[in-house]
Scaffold this motif. Structure first.
Motif, mmCIF file in Angstrom:
data_model
loop_
_atom_site.group_PDB
_atom_site.id
_atom_site.type_symbol
_atom_site.label_atom_id
_atom_site.label_comp_id
_atom_site.label_asym_id
_atom_site.label_seq_id
_atom_site.Cartn_x
_atom_site.Cartn_y
_atom_site.Cartn_z
ATOM 1 N N ILE A 62 35.316 40.174 62.672
ATOM 2 C CA ILE A 62 34.428 40.554 61.577
ATOM 3 C C ILE A 62 33.979 39.298 60.833
ATOM 4 O O ILE A 62 34.770 38.360 60.674
ATOM 5 C CB ILE A 62 35.072 41.594 60.626
ATOM 6 C CG1 ILE A 62 34.011 42.162 59.692
ATOM 7 C CG2 ILE A 62 36.254 41.015 59.838
ATOM 8 C CD1 ILE A 62 34.198 43.588 59.291
ATOM 9 N N SER A 63 32.716 39.289 60.436
ATOM 10 C CA SER A 63 32.159 38.119 59.740
ATOM 11 C C SER A 63 31.537 38.536 58.411
ATOM 12 O O SER A 63 31.228 39.715 58.189
ATOM 13 C CB SER A 63 31.090 37.457 60.609
ATOM 14 O OG SER A 63 29.959 38.298 60.710
ATOM 15 N N THR A 64 31.345 37.541 57.554
ATOM 16 C CA THR A 64 30.681 37.790 56.272
ATOM 17 C C THR A 64 29.277 38.356 56.512
ATOM 18 O O THR A 64 28.848 39.287 55.826
ATOM 19 C CB THR A 64 30.587 36.473 55.463
ATOM 20 O OG1 THR A 64 31.890 35.905 55.406
ATOM 21 C CG2 THR A 64 30.074 36.702 54.067
ATOM 22 N N THR A 65 28.582 37.812 57.492
ATOM 23 C CA THR A 65 27.219 38.287 57.780
ATOM 24 C C THR A 65 27.208 39.770 58.171
ATOM 25 O O THR A 65 26.355 40.524 57.715
ATOM 26 C CB THR A 65 26.589 37.433 58.911
ATOM 27 O OG1 THR A 65 26.743 36.068 58.577
ATOM 28 C CG2 THR A 65 25.122 37.758 59.093
ATOM 29 N N MET A 66 28.170 40.184 58.991
ATOM 30 C CA MET A 66 28.235 41.614 59.389
ATOM 31 C C MET A 66 28.430 42.486 58.162
ATOM 32 O O MET A 66 27.818 43.562 58.044
ATOM 33 C CB MET A 66 29.423 41.858 60.332
ATOM 34 C CG MET A 66 29.253 41.316 61.724
ATOM 35 S SD MET A 66 30.839 41.512 62.605
ATOM 36 C CE MET A 66 30.716 40.186 63.787
ATOM 37 N N ILE A 67 29.297 42.047 57.257
ATOM 38 C CA ILE A 67 29.579 42.843 56.056
ATOM 39 C C ILE A 67 28.356 42.882 55.146
ATOM 40 O O ILE A 67 27.939 43.962 54.694
ATOM 41 C CB ILE A 67 30.814 42.283 55.295
ATOM 42 C CG1 ILE A 67 32.053 42.390 56.189
ATOM 43 C CG2 ILE A 67 31.024 43.030 53.974
ATOM 44 C CD1 ILE A 67 33.314 41.782 55.599
ATOM 45 N N MET A 68 27.744 41.742 54.921
ATOM 46 C CA MET A 68 26.575 41.698 54.033
ATOM 47 C C MET A 68 25.424 42.512 54.615
ATOM 48 O O MET A 68 24.708 43.193 53.899
ATOM 49 C CB MET A 68 26.131 40.244 53.779
ATOM 50 C CG MET A 68 27.142 39.394 53.042
ATOM 51 S SD MET A 68 27.989 40.251 51.718
ATOM 52 C CE MET A 68 26.862 40.019 50.385
ATOM 53 N N ASP A 69 25.258 42.453 55.908
ATOM 54 C CA ASP A 69 24.194 43.216 56.564
ATOM 55 C C ASP A 69 24.427 44.718 56.391
ATOM 56 O O ASP A 69 23.483 45.495 56.230
ATOM 57 C CB ASP A 69 24.164 42.834 58.049
ATOM 58 C CG ASP A 69 22.943 43.382 58.751
ATOM 59 O OD1 ASP A 69 21.846 43.321 58.154
ATOM 60 O OD2 ASP A 69 23.079 43.893 59.881
ATOM 61 N N THR A 70 25.701 45.116 56.401
ATOM 62 C CA THR A 70 26.036 46.536 56.254
ATOM 63 C C THR A 70 25.810 47.030 54.821
ATOM 64 O O THR A 70 25.384 48.173 54.623
ATOM 65 C CB THR A 70 27.524 46.754 56.654
ATOM 66 O OG1 THR A 70 27.685 46.317 57.992
ATOM 67 C CG2 THR A 70 27.919 48.214 56.552
ATOM 68 N N VAL A 71 26.102 46.210 53.844
ATOM 69 C CA VAL A 71 25.943 46.670 52.448
ATOM 70 C C VAL A 71 24.524 46.454 51.916
ATOM 71 O O VAL A 71 24.185 46.953 50.841
ATOM 72 C CB VAL A 71 26.966 46.013 51.471
ATOM 73 C CG1 VAL A 71 28.379 46.370 51.864
ATOM 74 C CG2 VAL A 71 26.798 44.515 51.383
ATOM 75 N N LEU A 72 23.710 45.745 52.684
ATOM 76 C CA LEU A 72 22.329 45.507 52.255
ATOM 77 C C LEU A 72 21.487 46.756 52.521
ATOM 78 O O LEU A 72 21.213 47.110 53.655
ATOM 79 C CB LEU A 72 21.760 44.304 53.022
ATOM 80 C CG LEU A 72 20.421 43.757 52.590
ATOM 81 C CD1 LEU A 72 20.457 43.278 51.137
ATOM 82 C CD2 LEU A 72 20.013 42.598 53.497
ATOM 83 N N GLY A 73 21.123 47.449 51.437
ATOM 84 C CA GLY A 73 20.298 48.647 51.574
ATOM 85 C C GLY A 73 18.833 48.270 51.686
ATOM 86 O O GLY A 73 18.506 47.105 51.896
ATOM 87 N N ILE A 74 17.937 49.252 51.566
ATOM 88 C CA ILE A 74 16.503 48.982 51.681
ATOM 89 C C ILE A 74 16.018 48.136 50.499
ATOM 90 O O ILE A 74 15.307 47.156 50.674
ATOM 91 C CB ILE A 74 15.686 50.305 51.735
ATOM 92 C CG1 ILE A 74 16.198 51.213 52.867
ATOM 93 C CG2 ILE A 74 14.187 50.027 51.912
ATOM 94 C CD1 ILE A 74 15.906 50.756 54.270
#
Ligand code: AMP
Length: 149
Positions: A62-74
């Protein structure tokens, strides 16, 4: 004493002395909430860490980018997703794996595209990681040794 780069490095099948052992590797578990994983990533300073299950088997990364991409809404960050989602739902489970007994050329090839590769034993238990950094360090040391002769 003659030094052989090929013998010392390329043919040497022993990855063991290059590995950062599991007890020194920051990791998270599949059932951890995303916020815990983010905390581990930020506090450790690493961009990605291995994901293990309760029995210490390697399950993914798991990476920071994966997490940020998941919590980034529209339109905004959906911060509540950090506590709602578990690592297992976001991690990458399609990762390269190495075994302690694998040869060095395989490890070398994998570190072209990956800054580190996870090592597991025959049963899939996590043993540690091999980093691109430790390989470059080995090459530097060996080349220096050769040019010193
Ligand atoms: P480095 O070799 O320090 O440049 O590390 C490259 C990558 O390997 C880091 O960004 C992490 O993703 C991973 N890594 C290195 N050391 C560790 C460690 N002790 N625990 C967890 N991940 C690590």
């Amino acid at each position: 004493m003659m030094f052989s780069f090929e013998k010392d490095i390329i043919i040497n099948p022993n990855l063991e002395n290059l590995i950062i052992s599991a007890d020194k590797v920051a990791h998270v578990q599949i059932e951890n909430p995303l916020e815990h994983a983010l905390l581990v990533l930020i506090k450790s300073g690493y961009s990605a860490v291995p994901v293990l299950d309760r029995s210490f088997k390697l399950r993914g990364l798991i990476s920071t980018t994966m997490i940020m991409d998941t919590v980034l809404g529209i339109e905004s960050f959906e911060i509540e997703r950090l506590s709602q989602l578990k690592v297992e739902e976001v991690m990458n489970d399609n990762i390269p794996r190495l075994r302690v007994g694998h040869d060095f050329m395989r490890a070398l090839g994998l570190t072209i595209n990956h800054p580190f590769v996870c090592i597991e034993d025959e049963e899939g238990f996590f043993k540690g990681i091999l980093t691109r950094r430790s390989i470059i360090k080995l090459f530097t040391k060996s080349l220096k040794k050769r040019s010193d002769l």
